[in-house]
Design an enzyme around this catalytic site. Structure first.
Site, short mmCIF file in Angstrom:
data_model
loop_
_atom_site.label_atom_id
_atom_site.label_comp_id
_atom_site.label_asym_id
_atom_site.label_seq_id
_atom_site.Cartn_x
_atom_site.Cartn_y
_atom_site.Cartn_z
N GLY A 120 10.08 -7.75 7.25
CA GLY A 120 10.08 -6.54 6.43
C GLY A 120 10.21 -6.69 4.92
O GLY A 120 11.02 -7.45 4.45
N SER A 121 9.42 -5.96 4.15
CA SER A 121 9.38 -6.16 2.71
C SER A 121 8.63 -5.03 2.02
O SER A 121 8.32 -4.01 2.62
CB SER A 121 8.73 -7.52 2.41
OG SER A 121 7.56 -7.66 3.19
N ARG A 122 8.30 -5.25 0.73
CA ARG A 122 7.67 -4.21 -0.06
C ARG A 122 6.81 -4.83 -1.16
O ARG A 122 7.08 -5.94 -1.62
CB ARG A 122 8.78 -3.35 -0.67
CG ARG A 122 8.36 -2.36 -1.70
CD ARG A 122 9.59 -1.61 -2.20
NE ARG A 122 9.64 -1.52 -3.64
CZ ARG A 122 10.72 -1.20 -4.33
NH1 ARG A 122 11.86 -0.97 -3.71
NH2 ARG A 122 10.67 -1.12 -5.64
N MET A 176 6.58 -2.19 3.92
CA MET A 176 6.09 -2.76 5.17
C MET A 176 7.23 -2.89 6.16
O MET A 176 8.25 -3.49 5.85
CB MET A 176 5.49 -4.15 4.91
CG MET A 176 4.22 -4.13 4.10
SD MET A 176 3.76 -5.81 3.61
CE MET A 176 4.90 -6.09 2.26
N ILE A 200 8.04 -8.22 -2.93
CA ILE A 200 9.51 -8.13 -2.93
C ILE A 200 10.03 -8.37 -1.53
O ILE A 200 9.65 -7.67 -0.59
CB ILE A 200 9.98 -6.75 -3.43
CG1 ILE A 200 9.42 -6.48 -4.84
CG2 ILE A 200 11.50 -6.66 -3.45
CD1 ILE A 200 9.60 -5.06 -5.30
#
Length: 215
Positions: free
Chosen positions: A184-186, A97, A154
């Site tokens: 921002g991340s995943r 993301m 994450i």
């Protein structure tokens, strides 16, 4: 519509926006500078508002499909050893993301929360190979009559707080709100080996709507 995790930050951003522009109107008599401050502060406010947006999604409930838990881009599809819960090989699908994506996390399947755990950690960039093991993260497992699916929020280099609503033992609906990651991340999804993946690398997906796998 905005996510409840953003209410406090949005309120602060609006107060700052109003304060800056009232101060510039009172203290600065140059219209060009006043206009420049207005535009810059408005851009800042719009960025905050768009980050915390929470659009309504129509999930087609189906126990034999896995929907994407988040909006973003598919960056990993590979078989890996999942050592925290399953302790065997799984098919990992990772979705990255960017700060402009919707950051609501949704349950990829419906069922019962079998496992939910928070891990403090580092803030490596989300696409770093060690991010899934060393970054701040939460691991959630949802189980139904067909399958058990593990997904992991994450944190990235900008994300400093993961919100996870999943509680062990509760029943959840596919596509419903399971948390939020700020900036921002995943998210990694772990599927049984042999699962038919319905997405490809670099494909953009929508949380709660895009089917990423058939069981």
């Amino acid at each position: 519509m905005f996510h409840k995790e953003g209410f406090k930050i949005i309120t602060i951003a609006i107060i700052i926006f109003l304060g800056i522009n009232v101060a510039s109107y009172v203290a600065i008599q140059v219209e060009e500078i006043q206009f420049g401050i207005l535009i810059l502060s408005l851009v800042f406010l719009v960025l905050i508002l768009q980050f915390f947006r929470n659009p309504k999604r129509e999930t087609l409930l189906n126990d034999t499909t896995v929907v994407s838990p988040v909006d973003g881009k598919v960056v990993v599809i590979e078989e890996v050893f999942e050592k925290e819960y399953f302790k065997d090989n799984r098919l990992q699908v990772s979705i990255f993301m960017s700060p402009i994506n919707v950051h609501v996390t949704r349950h990829p399947i419906g069922g019962k929360i079998a496992f939910s755990k928070y891990h403090p950690g580092k803030y490596l960039v989300a696409w770093h190979p060690k991010a899934s093991e060393e970054n701040e993260r939460t691991t959630v497992v949802v189980k139904n009559k067909v399958v058990e699916i593990l997904y992991r929020q994450i944190a990235g280099a900008l994300a400093k707080r993961i919100v996870n609503y999943a509680k062990e033992g509760e029943l959840v609906v596919q596509g419903s709100d399971s948390g939020f990651i700020k900036f921002g991340s995943r998210v990694d999804v772990f599927l049984p080996v042999g699962t038919k993946v319905k997405v490809s690398l670099n494909e953009k997906v929508r949380g709660g709507e895009s089917v990423i796998a058939d069981l």
